[in-house]
Design a protein around this motif. Structure first.
Motif, short mmCIF file in Angstrom:
data_model
loop_
_atom_site.label_atom_id
_atom_site.label_comp_id
_atom_site.label_asym_id
_atom_site.label_seq_id
_atom_site.Cartn_x
_atom_site.Cartn_y
_atom_site.Cartn_z
N ASP A 45 0.82 -1.21 0.00
CA ASP A 45 0.00 0.00 0.00
C ASP A 45 0.86 1.26 0.00
O ASP A 45 0.44 2.30 -0.52
CB ASP A 45 -0.93 0.02 1.22
CG ASP A 45 -2.16 -0.84 1.04
OD1 ASP A 45 -2.53 -1.15 -0.11
OD2 ASP A 45 -2.77 -1.21 2.07
N ARG A 95 -5.63 -7.37 -0.66
CA ARG A 95 -6.71 -6.43 -0.32
C ARG A 95 -8.04 -7.17 -0.24
O ARG A 95 -8.85 -6.91 0.66
CB ARG A 95 -6.78 -5.31 -1.35
CG ARG A 95 -5.69 -4.27 -1.20
CD ARG A 95 -5.72 -3.24 -2.31
NE ARG A 95 -4.89 -2.08 -1.98
CZ ARG A 95 -4.69 -1.08 -2.79
NH1 ARG A 95 -5.23 -1.07 -4.01
NH2 ARG A 95 -3.92 -0.07 -2.42
N ARG A 97 -11.11 -5.57 1.46
CA ARG A 97 -11.02 -4.28 0.78
C ARG A 97 -11.24 -4.47 -0.72
O ARG A 97 -10.41 -4.14 -1.56
CB ARG A 97 -9.65 -3.67 1.06
CG ARG A 97 -9.45 -3.32 2.53
CD ARG A 97 -8.01 -3.00 2.90
NE ARG A 97 -7.38 -2.03 2.02
CZ ARG A 97 -6.07 -1.79 2.03
NH1 ARG A 97 -5.27 -2.43 2.85
NH2 ARG A 97 -5.56 -0.90 1.20
N GLU A 101 -10.91 -1.58 -3.46
CA GLU A 101 -9.54 -1.29 -3.88
C GLU A 101 -8.96 -2.43 -4.72
O GLU A 101 -8.22 -2.18 -5.68
CB GLU A 101 -8.65 -1.07 -2.66
CG GLU A 101 -8.99 0.18 -1.88
CD GLU A 101 -8.29 0.20 -0.55
OE1 GLU A 101 -7.29 0.93 -0.45
OE2 GLU A 101 -8.72 -0.52 0.37
N SER A 102 -9.27 -3.66 -4.35
CA SER A 102 -8.71 -4.78 -5.10
C SER A 102 -9.28 -4.84 -6.51
O SER A 102 -8.58 -5.24 -7.44
CB SER A 102 -8.91 -6.10 -4.36
OG SER A 102 -10.26 -6.45 -4.30
N ASP A 111 -7.07 -2.85 -8.68
CA ASP A 111 -5.81 -3.56 -8.97
C ASP A 111 -6.02 -4.65 -10.01
O ASP A 111 -5.26 -4.76 -10.97
CB ASP A 111 -5.25 -4.19 -7.69
CG ASP A 111 -4.58 -3.18 -6.78
OD1 ASP A 111 -4.10 -2.14 -7.27
OD2 ASP A 111 -4.53 -3.44 -5.56
#
Length: 180
Positions: free
Chosen positions: A76, A98, A103, A106-107, A110
Motif C-alpha cells: 500500500d 486487499r 477491501r 480497492e482490489s 488492482d
C-alpha cells in the motif's frame, strides 16, 4: 576524486548487502533469513539508492514467511509501476491481499488494471480474484462474466473447478484415453 571514490565504495557496499539478501531469498529459499538481512540493510542504508528494490524484496520475503498483513501494508505504501512485469505481478498480489482483508473496492482497481496488461498465471489470478470481489460486492453479472472468461481462457486452470461450481457447470472431462 576522493568523493567519487567514496560514493563508488558506498554504492558497492549497498549493492553487496542487497545482493546477500536477494541470494538468501532466491537461492537459499530462506525468506526469514532474507528479512534479517534486509533489516540490517535498512539500518546501514536508511536513504540508500537501492531502497526501492530493497522494499520490493522485503515484500516477497514477507509473503514467504506468511506475513500477509505486513506485506499488504508495504504494498500500500509502495508505488507500483504499471509498465513492468514485476509491477503487474505485485498489483495482482496486492489485489489478492486487499480482497482477503475485505477491501474489495480497492482490489477491483488492482485486478482491472492488471487484467488489461497481463497473460498467463497473472491473468488467471486476476480474473478469478476480480470475479470473487465482484460477487462479494453484489455484481453477479460481472462475477459471472469474469468466471466465464476465466473458463474460456483457463478450462483446466487451478480455479476451474471452483468456477464451474459457481456457474453450476459440469466438471471438465478428465484428459486421458478416450472412453470405449
Amino acid at each position: 576524486l576522493a568523493d567519487a571514490k567514496g560514493g563508488e565504495e558506498a554504492i558497492l557496499k549497498e549493492s553487496q548487502a542487497l545482493g546477500a539478501a536477494m541470494a538468501r531469498l532466491r537461492q537459499a529459499h530462506d525468506p526469514a533469513g532474507a528479512l534479517a538481512l534486509l533489516d540490517s540493510y535498512r539500518q546501514q542504508f536508511p536513504h540508500g539508492l537501492l531502497q526501492p528494490e530493497a522494499e520490493l524484496l522485503r515484500i516477497t520475503a514477507l509473503l514467504g514467511v506468511g506475513k500477509r498483513r505486513e506485506a499488504l501494508t508495504a504494498l500500500d505504501q509502495h508505488p507500483l509501476a504499471d509498465d513492468t512485469p514485476r509491477g503487474m505481478e505485485l498489483r495482482v498480489t496486492r489485489g489478492e491481499l486487499r480482497a482477503a482483508a475485505g477491501r474489495c473496492a480497492e482490489s477491483l482497481a488492482d485486478f482491472t488494471a492488471a487484467i488489461a496488461q497481463v497473460q498467463g498465471e497473472l491473468l488467471e489470478r486476476g480474473l478469478y480474484g476480480r470475479s470473487s470481489c465482484r460477487a462479494q460486492r453484489g455484481d453477479a453479472a460481472g462475477a459471472r462474466a469474469d468466471l466465464t472468461e476465466y473458463l474460456r481462457r483457463f478450462p483446466s486452470g487451478r480455479f476451474s473447478a471452483a468456477a464451474r461450481r459457481t456457474l453450476s457447470l459440469p466438471e471438465a472431462p478428465k484428459s486421458g484415453p478416450p472412453a470405449k
